[in-house]
Design an enzyme around this catalytic site. Structure first.
Site, mmCIF file in Angstrom:
data_model
loop_
_atom_site.group_PDB
_atom_site.id
_atom_site.type_symbol
_atom_site.label_atom_id
_atom_site.label_comp_id
_atom_site.label_asym_id
_atom_site.label_seq_id
_atom_site.Cartn_x
_atom_site.Cartn_y
_atom_site.Cartn_z
ATOM 1 N N ASP A 176 -35.403 16.789 4.000
ATOM 2 C CA ASP A 176 -35.106 18.225 3.143
ATOM 3 C C ASP A 176 -34.831 19.241 4.239
ATOM 4 O O ASP A 176 -35.471 20.295 4.364
ATOM 5 C CB ASP A 176 -36.285 18.578 2.325
ATOM 6 N N ASP A 204 -35.916 19.479 10.080
ATOM 7 C CA ASP A 204 -35.199 18.311 9.905
ATOM 8 C C ASP A 204 -33.813 18.021 10.604
ATOM 9 O O ASP A 204 -33.463 17.028 10.935
ATOM 10 C CB ASP A 204 -35.016 18.320 8.346
ATOM 11 N N HIS A 209 -41.891 19.986 13.556
ATOM 12 C CA HIS A 209 -42.775 18.904 12.818
ATOM 13 C C HIS A 209 -41.773 17.538 12.927
ATOM 14 O O HIS A 209 -42.171 16.556 13.361
ATOM 15 C CB HIS A 209 -42.980 18.984 11.560
ATOM 16 N N ASP A 210 -40.765 17.592 12.172
ATOM 17 C CA ASP A 210 -39.954 16.483 11.858
ATOM 18 C C ASP A 210 -39.282 15.795 12.944
ATOM 19 O O ASP A 210 -39.522 14.354 12.748
ATOM 20 C CB ASP A 210 -38.736 16.887 11.100
ATOM 21 N N GLN A 238 -41.894 31.646 11.129
ATOM 22 C CA GLN A 238 -43.207 31.340 11.245
ATOM 23 C C GLN A 238 -44.191 32.392 12.165
ATOM 24 O O GLN A 238 -45.409 32.455 11.666
ATOM 25 C CB GLN A 238 -42.987 30.513 12.517
HETATM 26 O O1 RIB Z 1 -45.259 20.338 7.026
HETATM 27 C C1 RIB Z 1 -44.051 20.385 7.690
HETATM 28 C C2 RIB Z 1 -43.027 19.864 6.781
HETATM 29 O O2 RIB Z 1 -42.783 20.624 5.675
HETATM 30 C C3 RIB Z 1 -41.831 19.511 7.633
HETATM 31 O O3 RIB Z 1 -41.259 18.339 7.172
HETATM 32 C C4 RIB Z 1 -40.925 20.812 7.177
HETATM 33 O O4 RIB Z 1 -39.535 20.610 7.183
HETATM 34 C C5 RIB Z 1 -41.474 21.011 5.967
HETATM 35 O O5 RIB Z 1 -40.595 19.983 4.903
HETATM 36 CA CA CA Z 2 -38.798 18.346 6.525
#
Ligand code: RIB
Ligand code: CA
Length: 307
Positions: A8, A13, A236-237, A224
Site C-alpha cells: 500500500d 512500501d 518498516h516494510d 513521523q
Molecule cells: O505499521 C506500519 C505499516 O503500516 C507499514 O506497512 C506502513 O507502510 C503502513 O502500511
Molecule cells: Ca505498507
C-alpha cells in the site's frame, strides 16, 4: 525465487519495491495493491510511479478498497494526501493490469511451477480474500513474509499495529491458513529509523534513486516527527524483503500467534505467545532481533545498484 509483493505505497512500501527490484534472483510475478496508507486509487498510482521511475518491469494489479469486515481506514497523516508525498514522479504511460489483485494472486500461485513467496507490506485483505476464493492456493505458497503486528505495543491503538488493525479478519485467515508465516513486526522495524545520518549516507550515493529516497524520507520524517515525535521514521516494510536478501538480518522465534478479531479495544492485536503460556500449536515465525547496521548496508547497496 517466485515472489508476489502486496503493498500500500506508502513511503516504506516504495523502498520495499526498490529492494525487490535490486536483485535479479527475485522473479516478481506481480505487485498487487491494497487500500491502507491511502485509498486504493492512490496506492495503485504510487506503485506505478515508483516501478516506472526505477525502470522495473513489474506488472501492477489493483486490489481491494474495503477490508473483509470492518470499515476502511487510511493513514494520510503519515504518508500525506497522495500517499507518497515529497517527490514528484515524472509522467509515464505505465498502466495497471486489467485483472484485479485477488484474481491475479489466485491465478499466479496456482500456475507457478515453483512455490511462491508472498510478501505483504500492507493490510492483508487481498491475500485473505484469495484464500477465501481458493483455499488450495496454500499448497503452492512457500511462506508468507509480512510486515505487521507487534509482540509489544501497537502503533495505531495501544494493542494493534496498523496493517493488522486495518483488516484483522484477513490477517486471521492468513495466520490460520497453514502456510508458514514470517511476521516482521514493530519490535524490529522500530529499530531501523531513518535518522539524519542515514539520509546523509544515502544522499552521498548521488544518483536519481538516492535523490528520490532522500526527498521521500524527508517528508516521511517530517510527518513521523509530528505524529510520533520521532527523529527518524521507522522504515518498516523493506525489512521483509531485506530478510529474504540476507537471512542473517532478522532472528525469528517459532511461536503460536493469534489475531484478536473479537475485542473492541484490542481488535487487530497479534498475541504472540513467546513463553508458550497457552500451549497452543505454533504457527508463526516472529521477528525478535534485527542487525541494524546490516539493514542499512542492504538499503545502501540497493540504492547504489540503480542509476
Ligand atoms: O505499521 C506500519 C505499516 O503500516 C507499514 O506497512 C506502513 O507502510 C503502513 O502500511
Ligand atoms: Ca505498507
Amino acid at each position: 525465487m517466485n515472489v508476489i509483493l502486496d503493498c500500500d505505497p506508502g513511503h516504506d512500501d516504495a523502498i520495499a519495491i526498490l529492494l525487490l527490484g535490486s536483485k535479479p534472483y527475485f522473479n516478481v510475478l506481480g505487485v498487487t495493491t491494497v487500500s491502507g496508507n491511502q485509498t486504493i486509487e492512490k496506492t495503485t498510482l504510487n506503485a506505478l510511479n515508483v516501478i516506472d521511475f526505477l525502470g522495473l518491469d513489474f506488472k501492477v494489479y489493483e486490489g481491494s478498497s474495503d477490508p473483509i469486515k470492518r470499515e476502511r481506514v487510511n493513514c494520510g497523516e503519515i504518508h500525506g494526501e497522495s500517499g507518497l508525498d515529497g517527490f514528484t514522479f515524472p509522467k509515464h504511460n505505465k498502466k495497471k493490469e486489467a485483472k484485479d489483485a485477488v484474481s491475479f494472486i489466485v491465478d499466479a500461485i496456482n500456475s507457478s511451477k515453483e512455490k511462491v513467496v508472498m510478501i505483504t507490506t500492507g493490510p492483508m485483505t487481498n491475500l485473505g480474500k484469495a484464500f477465501l476464493r481458493d483455499p488450495n492456493i496454500k499448497n503452492n505458497i512457500e511462506k508468507i513474509v509480512l510486515m505487521g503486528g507487534s509482540i509489544g505495543a501497537g502503533n495505531v491503538t495501544p494493542a494493534a499495529e496498523f496493517n493488522i488493525n486495518c483488516d484483522a479478519e484477513a490477517a486471521d485467515i492468513c495466520f490460520k491458513s497453514g502456510v508458514p508465516i514470517y511476521m516482521v513486526g514493530l519490535d524490529v522495524t522500530r529499530q531501523v529509523l531513518v535518522l539524519p545520518e542515514v539520509i546523509e549516507r544515502m544522499r552521498k550515493i548521488g544518483n536519481k534513486t538516492s535523490d528520490m529516497f532522500v526527498k521521500l524520507m524527508e517528508t516521511f520524517n517530517y510527518n513521523q516527527k509530528k505524529v510520533f515525535n520521532l527523529d527518524g521514521g521507522p522504515l518498516h516494510d523493506p525489512v521483509t524483503v531485506a530478510s529474504l536478501i540476507n537471512p542473517e538480518l532478522v532472528h525469528f522465534e517459532y511461536v503460536n500467534t493469534e489475531i484478536d478479531t473479537a475485542s473492541s479495544s484490542s481488535y487487530g492485536r497479534t498475541n504472540c505467545d513467546l513463553p508458550g503460556y497457552l500451549k497452543k500449536k505454533k504457527n508463526s515465525y516472529v521477528a525478535t532481533k534485527i542487525n541494524v547496521p546490516l539493514f542499512w548496508d542492504i538499503i545502501e547497496e540497493a540504492i547504489a545498484s540503480y542509476n
